[in-house]
Enzyme design. Structure first.
Site, mmCIF file in Angstrom:
data_model
loop_
_atom_site.group_PDB
_atom_site.id
_atom_site.type_symbol
_atom_site.label_atom_id
_atom_site.label_comp_id
_atom_site.label_asym_id
_atom_site.label_seq_id
_atom_site.Cartn_x
_atom_site.Cartn_y
_atom_site.Cartn_z
ATOM 1 N N ASP A 13 0.887 -1.333 0.007
ATOM 2 C CA ASP A 13 -0.008 -0.091 0.038
ATOM 3 C C ASP A 13 0.902 1.109 0.061
ATOM 4 O O ASP A 13 2.150 1.086 0.249
ATOM 5 C CB ASP A 13 -0.818 -0.133 1.309
ATOM 6 N N SER A 14 0.216 2.348 -0.359
ATOM 7 C CA SER A 14 1.130 3.643 -0.093
ATOM 8 C C SER A 14 1.631 3.853 1.228
ATOM 9 O O SER A 14 2.432 4.580 1.531
ATOM 10 C CB SER A 14 0.255 4.846 -0.437
ATOM 11 N N CYS A 76 -4.290 -1.411 -1.871
ATOM 12 C CA CYS A 76 -4.350 0.077 -2.116
ATOM 13 C C CYS A 76 -5.343 0.302 -3.240
ATOM 14 O O CYS A 76 -5.195 -0.217 -4.225
ATOM 15 C CB CYS A 76 -3.090 0.654 -2.362
ATOM 16 N N GLU A 155 -2.213 8.418 8.491
ATOM 17 C CA GLU A 155 -0.722 7.973 8.931
ATOM 18 C C GLU A 155 -0.147 8.641 9.918
ATOM 19 O O GLU A 155 1.017 7.998 10.545
ATOM 20 C CB GLU A 155 -0.015 8.460 7.601
ATOM 21 N N CYS A 187 -11.157 3.405 0.106
ATOM 22 C CA CYS A 187 -9.599 3.411 0.428
ATOM 23 C C CYS A 187 -9.075 2.564 1.657
ATOM 24 O O CYS A 187 -10.023 2.550 2.339
ATOM 25 C CB CYS A 187 -9.289 4.889 0.703
ATOM 26 N N HIS A 189 -7.273 2.966 3.785
ATOM 27 C CA HIS A 189 -6.913 3.611 5.178
ATOM 28 C C HIS A 189 -8.154 3.700 6.048
ATOM 29 O O HIS A 189 -8.199 3.747 6.979
ATOM 30 C CB HIS A 189 -6.284 5.086 4.595
HETATM 31 N N1 DGL Z 1 -4.750 3.108 1.034
HETATM 32 C C1 DGL Z 1 -4.750 3.949 -0.252
HETATM 33 C C2 DGL Z 1 -5.985 3.383 -1.054
HETATM 34 O O1 DGL Z 1 -6.463 2.511 -0.879
HETATM 35 C C3 DGL Z 1 -4.413 5.295 -0.059
HETATM 36 C C4 DGL Z 1 -4.275 6.093 -1.272
HETATM 37 C C5 DGL Z 1 -3.343 7.112 -1.121
HETATM 38 O O2 DGL Z 1 -2.297 7.032 -0.658
HETATM 39 O O3 DGL Z 1 -3.766 8.247 -1.475
HETATM 40 O O4 DGL Z 1 -6.485 4.170 -2.110
#
Ligand code: DGL
Length: 277
Positions: A13-14, A76, A155, A187, A189
């Site tokens: 993931d990011s 992600c 985060e 998302c 997150h």
């Molecule tokens: N967890 C990522 C997603 O599902 C976050 C995206 C991001 O880093 O902006 O889209």
């Protein structure tokens, strides 16, 4: 691809968002070893150009494959929207599981005919989102919001402070006025703020977290590919970040419910990542 059952699953993931998917995987297949890559050095992905997200996703995939990942979970939505098709074409022998906004179950279950989707700009721009809305929305009104800043709040470990609440209220209150009865979390997150979302939307609104169904898909793919570990025992978790290891380490217990070793990596270019310690 020969899915050796003793090899780990790679998840990326990011940032920490993919931990919501990992949490569901741990509940369903605790015996599997997992390598988790959080690209904190580049978070957020959502506002970035598609091509750049593809490069990062390719670099991370190469890194995870070099550690013998038997299957890769693109945990992600932004990376799935920008890069899943690209990754499947680039690594045809690798099984990938990605995220897709859960518009289908939302459209099937809504009674008011209005649903809200929370996701980042990359997800809304991708062809995947357009295609699920076109295939499944069928007369259902789909409202959307990108919740700017919410990924950064999560985060930072702020799951219910005033700023996080303000971002969510700005997204959800207008949706409530339009009579939504379902919120889709597009998302990875966002499941970490479900308690706050539920507080804002109240009891009559359903919140859909796709993580359990993604974990089921991982399990099915491992079973059909012969890569599933026999049940019993608890697999190891190993984390990598391109950001600060201590920050990630501190977030693991509250977000995932367990900790693990966090190694740091460094990007040599948009396409190449190397381990530093
Ligand atoms: N967890 C990522 C997603 O599902 C976050 C995206 C991001 O880093 O902006 O889209």
């Amino acid at each position: 691809m020969n899915q050796n059952p003793s090899n780990p699953i790679g998840v990326f993931d990011s940032g920490v968002g993919g931990l919501s998917v990992l949490r569901a995987m741990r509940a369903q297949m605790p015996e599997e070893d997992v390598l988790y890559f959080g690209d904190q050095g580049h978070v957020p992905y959502g506002p970035r150009p598609m091509e750049q997200i593809q490069h990062f996703s390719e670099g991370i995939t190469r890194f995870l494959l070099a550690q013998n990942a038997k299957l890769i979970v693109v945990a992600c939505n932004a990376a799935s929207a920008a890069a899943l098709k690209f990754l499947r074409a680039k690594f045809p022998e690798v099984p990938f599981v990605g995220m897709e906004p859960a518009v289908k179950p939302a459209a099937e279950q809504t009674r008011t005919g209005v649903v809200g989707v929370l996701a980042t700009p990359a997800t809304f721009q991708g062809a995947l989102y357009a295609s699920v809305v076109e295939r499944f929305a069928n007369g259902v009104q789909v409202l959307r919001h990108t919740c700017p800043g919410l990924v950064g709040q999560i985060e930072g470990g702020d799951l219910n402070g005033p700023r996080t609440r303000a971002i969510l209220e700005e997204a959800l209150l207008p949706m409530l006025e339009q009579n939504i009865d379902t919120v889709v979390l597009g998302c990875t997150h966002y499941p970490f703020v479900i308690p706050l979302i539920e507080e804002i939307v109240g009891e009559g609104v359903r919140v859909i977290d796709p993580a359990p169904s993604v974990a089921r898909q991982v399990r099915r793919l491992l079973e059909t590919g012969g890569g599933k570990r026999p049940a019993g025992g608890v697999g190891s978790l190993c984390f990598f970040t391109s950001g600060d290891a201590e920050t990630v380490q501190a977030l693991l217990p509250p977000l995932l419910g367990e900790g693990g070793a966090v190694g740091t990596v460094r990007w040599k270019s948009d396409l190449e990542v190397e381990m530093t310690k």
